[in-house]
Design an enzyme around this catalytic site. Sequence first.
Site, PDB file in Angstrom:
ATOM      1  N   GLY A 159       1.921  26.856  13.098  1.00 24.29           N
ATOM      2  CA  GLY A 159       2.622  27.934  13.807  1.00 24.29           C
ATOM      3  C   GLY A 159       3.165  28.946  12.806  1.00 24.29           C
ATOM      4  N   ARG A 175      -4.086  26.249  14.033  1.00 18.75           N
ATOM      5  CA  ARG A 175      -3.819  24.811  13.899  1.00 18.75           C
ATOM      6  C   ARG A 175      -5.169  24.108  13.790  1.00 18.75           C
ATOM      7  NH1 ARG A 175       1.525  23.756  14.789  1.00 18.75           N
ATOM      8  NH2 ARG A 175       2.683  25.160  16.131  1.00 18.75           N
ATOM      9  N   ASP A 187       4.252  20.139   8.408  1.00 23.37           N
ATOM     10  CA  ASP A 187       3.731  18.801   8.110  1.00 23.37           C
ATOM     11  C   ASP A 187       2.233  18.670   8.387  1.00 23.37           C
ATOM     12  OD1 ASP A 187       4.220  19.014  10.805  1.00 23.37           O
ATOM     13  OD2 ASP A 187       5.133  17.039  11.023  1.00 23.37           O
ATOM     14  N   THR A 213       8.481  26.032   8.342  1.00 21.37           N
ATOM     15  CA  THR A 213       8.607  25.725   9.774  1.00 21.37           C
ATOM     16  C   THR A 213       9.994  26.116  10.274  1.00 21.37           C
ATOM     17  OG1 THR A 213       8.824  24.018  11.491  1.00 21.37           O
ATOM     18  CG2 THR A 213       9.084  23.265   9.261  1.00 21.37           C
ATOM     19  N   ILE A 214      10.010  26.722  11.439  1.00 18.29           N
ATOM     20  CA  ILE A 214      11.317  27.065  12.034  1.00 18.29           C
ATOM     21  C   ILE A 214      12.073  25.796  12.413  1.00 18.29           C
ATOM     22  CG2 ILE A 214      10.540  29.314  12.908  1.00 18.29           C
ATOM     23  CD1 ILE A 214      10.730  28.024  15.758  1.00 18.29           C
ATOM     24  N   ASP A 215      11.344  24.682  12.611  1.00 25.17           N
ATOM     25  CA  ASP A 215      11.992  23.450  13.079  1.00 25.17           C
ATOM     26  C   ASP A 215      12.814  22.752  11.986  1.00 25.17           C
ATOM     27  OD1 ASP A 215      10.630  23.975  15.382  1.00 25.17           O
ATOM     28  OD2 ASP A 215       9.483  22.116  15.429  1.00 25.17           O
ATOM     29  N   ASP A 234      11.906  20.460  10.000  1.00 26.50           N
ATOM     30  CA  ASP A 234      11.755  19.001  10.108  1.00 26.50           C
ATOM     31  C   ASP A 234      10.944  18.383   8.976  1.00 26.50           C
ATOM     32  OD1 ASP A 234       9.299  20.005  10.832  1.00 26.50           O
ATOM     33  OD2 ASP A 234       9.199  19.011  12.779  1.00 26.50           O
ATOM     34  N   ARG A 247      29.310  30.668  35.521  1.00 25.68           N
ATOM     35  CA  ARG A 247      28.039  29.940  35.631  1.00 25.68           C
ATOM     36  C   ARG A 247      27.843  28.988  34.450  1.00 25.68           C
ATOM     37  NH1 ARG A 247      24.170  35.050  37.175  1.00 25.68           N
ATOM     38  NH2 ARG A 247      24.369  34.836  39.432  1.00 25.68           N
ATOM     39  N   MET A 277      13.535  25.916  20.305  1.00 21.97           N
ATOM     40  CA  MET A 277      12.437  25.101  19.786  1.00 21.97           C
ATOM     41  C   MET A 277      12.974  23.926  18.978  1.00 21.97           C
ATOM     42  SD  MET A 277       9.194  27.513  18.965  1.00 21.97           S
ATOM     43  CE  MET A 277       8.048  27.923  20.277  1.00 21.97           C
ATOM     44  N   GLY A 278      12.099  23.035  18.625  1.00 21.03           N
ATOM     45  CA  GLY A 278      12.468  21.832  17.885  1.00 21.03           C
ATOM     46  C   GLY A 278      11.753  20.668  18.523  1.00 21.03           C
ATOM     47  N   ARG A 279      10.575  20.386  17.967  1.00 21.29           N
ATOM     48  CA  ARG A 279       9.699  19.403  18.593  1.00 21.29           C
ATOM     49  C   ARG A 279      10.248  17.982  18.421  1.00 21.29           C
ATOM     50  NH1 ARG A 279       4.240  20.143  16.020  1.00 21.29           N
ATOM     51  NH2 ARG A 279       3.783  21.730  17.548  1.00 21.29           N
ATOM     52  N   GLU A 317      13.684  21.746  22.806  1.00 25.50           N
ATOM     53  CA  GLU A 317      12.499  21.548  23.664  1.00 25.50           C
ATOM     54  C   GLU A 317      12.011  20.095  23.635  1.00 25.50           C
ATOM     55  OE1 GLU A 317       9.204  23.823  22.025  1.00 25.50           O
ATOM     56  OE2 GLU A 317       9.446  22.860  20.081  1.00 25.50           O
ATOM     57  N   ARG A 372      21.930  28.668  35.537  1.00 20.73           N
ATOM     58  CA  ARG A 372      20.754  29.480  35.197  1.00 20.73           C
ATOM     59  C   ARG A 372      20.165  28.947  33.902  1.00 20.73           C
ATOM     60  NH1 ARG A 372      21.880  30.961  39.606  1.00 20.73           N
ATOM     61  NH2 ARG A 372      22.119  33.089  40.380  1.00 20.73           N
ATOM     62  N   GLN A 388      11.866  33.112  18.938  1.00 21.89           N
ATOM     63  CA  GLN A 388      12.452  32.529  17.719  1.00 21.89           C
ATOM     64  C   GLN A 388      11.500  32.583  16.539  1.00 21.89           C
ATOM     65  OE1 GLN A 388      14.500  28.548  19.186  1.00 21.89           O
ATOM     66  NE2 GLN A 388      12.886  29.239  20.552  1.00 21.89           N
ATOM     67  N   ARG A 389      10.207  32.755  16.810  1.00 22.23           N
ATOM     68  CA  ARG A 389       9.214  32.730  15.727  1.00 22.23           C
ATOM     69  C   ARG A 389       8.768  34.110  15.291  1.00 22.23           C
ATOM     70  NH1 ARG A 389       5.001  28.069  17.034  1.00 22.23           N
ATOM     71  NH2 ARG A 389       3.531  29.780  16.864  1.00 22.23           N
TER      72      ARG A 389
HETATM   73  O1  F6P Z   1       6.282  23.516  14.891  1.00 23.05           O
HETATM   74  C1  F6P Z   1       6.918  24.690  15.193  1.00 23.05           C
HETATM   75  C2  F6P Z   1       6.868  24.994  16.634  1.00 23.05           C
HETATM   76  O2  F6P Z   1       7.439  26.248  16.760  1.00 23.05           O
HETATM   77  C3  F6P Z   1       7.524  23.955  17.567  1.00 23.05           C
HETATM   78  O3  F6P Z   1       8.900  24.063  17.662  1.00 23.05           O
HETATM   79  C4  F6P Z   1       6.814  24.212  18.872  1.00 23.05           C
HETATM   80  O4  F6P Z   1       6.837  23.089  19.698  1.00 23.05           O
HETATM   81  C5  F6P Z   1       5.456  24.527  18.424  1.00 23.05           C
HETATM   82  O5  F6P Z   1       5.555  25.077  17.134  1.00 23.05           O
HETATM   83  C6  F6P Z   1       4.701  25.479  19.319  1.00 23.05           C
HETATM   84  O6  F6P Z   1       3.430  25.602  18.813  1.00 23.05           O
HETATM   85  P1  F6P Z   1       2.265  26.540  19.337  1.00 23.05           P
HETATM   86  O7  F6P Z   1       2.322  27.792  18.522  1.00 23.05           O
HETATM   87  O8  F6P Z   1       1.018  25.768  19.032  1.00 23.05           O
HETATM   88  O9  F6P Z   1       2.473  26.784  20.787  1.00 23.05           O
END
Ligand code: F6P
Length: 347
Positions: free
Chosen positions: A10, A72, A103, A126-128, A130, A163, A170-172, A223, A271, A279-280
């Site tokens: 990503g 990918r 990774d 990676t934004i995550d 991780d 509300r 994000m954050g797999r 997520e 809501r 975020q990306r």
């Molecule tokens: O690994 C980074 C990430 O942004 C995750 O947080 C997210 O689940 C995934 O990529 C989304 O990937 P794609 O671009 O394949 O939809």
Amino acid sequence: MNVGVLTGGGDCPGLNPVIRAVVRKGLKDFEYEFTGIRWGWKGLLEKDTCKLDLDGVSGILHVGGTILGTSRTNLFKIEGGPEKAVNSLKELKIDALVAIGGDDTLGVAKHLYEEFKIQVVGVPKTIDNDLSGTDYTFGFDTAVFIATEAIDRLHSTAASHERIMVVEVMGRSAGWIAIMSGIAGGADVIVTPEFPLTVEDICDLIEHRWARGKHFSVVCVSEGAKILWRSGEKKEVLASDEVDAFGNVKLGGVGSVLAREIKRITGREVRDTTLAYIQRGGSPTHRDRVLGTRYGVKAIEMVAKGEWGKMAALKGDDIVSVPLSMAVDTKHLVTKEWWELAQIFMG
Ligand code: F6P
């Protein structure tokens, strides 16, 4: 020496600063030549390349995404993929490779190094956040900045309407974006994959706020968090049945399922907002530009020293090199200390 550069997985803000730094430092101090490999590992299979020179990396420091493109692509899931990639390197006369990725991409780099003795160094993206072996990956700071701003904005509309706002970030597998933006934005509940809360726990925190006169709440959820109930029932929310080349499921939608459950239990107005790819995209923060620049400079220094099979990493305020295996063999997850800090402000 001809050095190939590729970006895989990503995209994220800060990729272009890395590419620029690799090329600028490599031209200035080592007189290397650079070949950009387009679309990650796919470009190596297809020999889809471009020349990277001073002009080619000019004006890209502040630009989001990657000038090389990305995909990918898992070479090791394609029949004859690794052998084809190794042949391409020979035919393109590429002596060494700088692989910029998370990774999955760095896992491929590690296998190419271990099984085919390819001269490769890695840069952690990676934004995550991780990836193990480094304190921070680049791209994370920008994602947290964007998520924090979103939480700030959701606060004022939540308060105006009394509300509950659920925001999905994000954050797999790691809840770093939720924890950091939740702390920075003052989210009232933070839900991560590492430290599960039941929907009833979440509602109790919200009701506790109501009882002390706070008639609104912001709930920040990763997520990758699962929906849990006190009964022991559990639900993983997926955006589709799709699985990518590395076996990753397509996440998305946990925020709206959680919002429905909160409404059902509390009877209050709820809501939900999903930040997803916002975020990306876009320009990197100053921190990601500087971190990306430092990683790029380190990566080409590692090439010059022949530190193959290693990755540039941040340790404290120092940029060091660590084995690729350290980065990809385990996930960097939110620690108990961070979770305890976040909990002080919840409810
Ligand atoms: O690994 C980074 C990430 O942004 C995750 O947080 C997210 O689940 C995934 O990529 C989304 O990937 P794609 O671009 O394949 O939809």
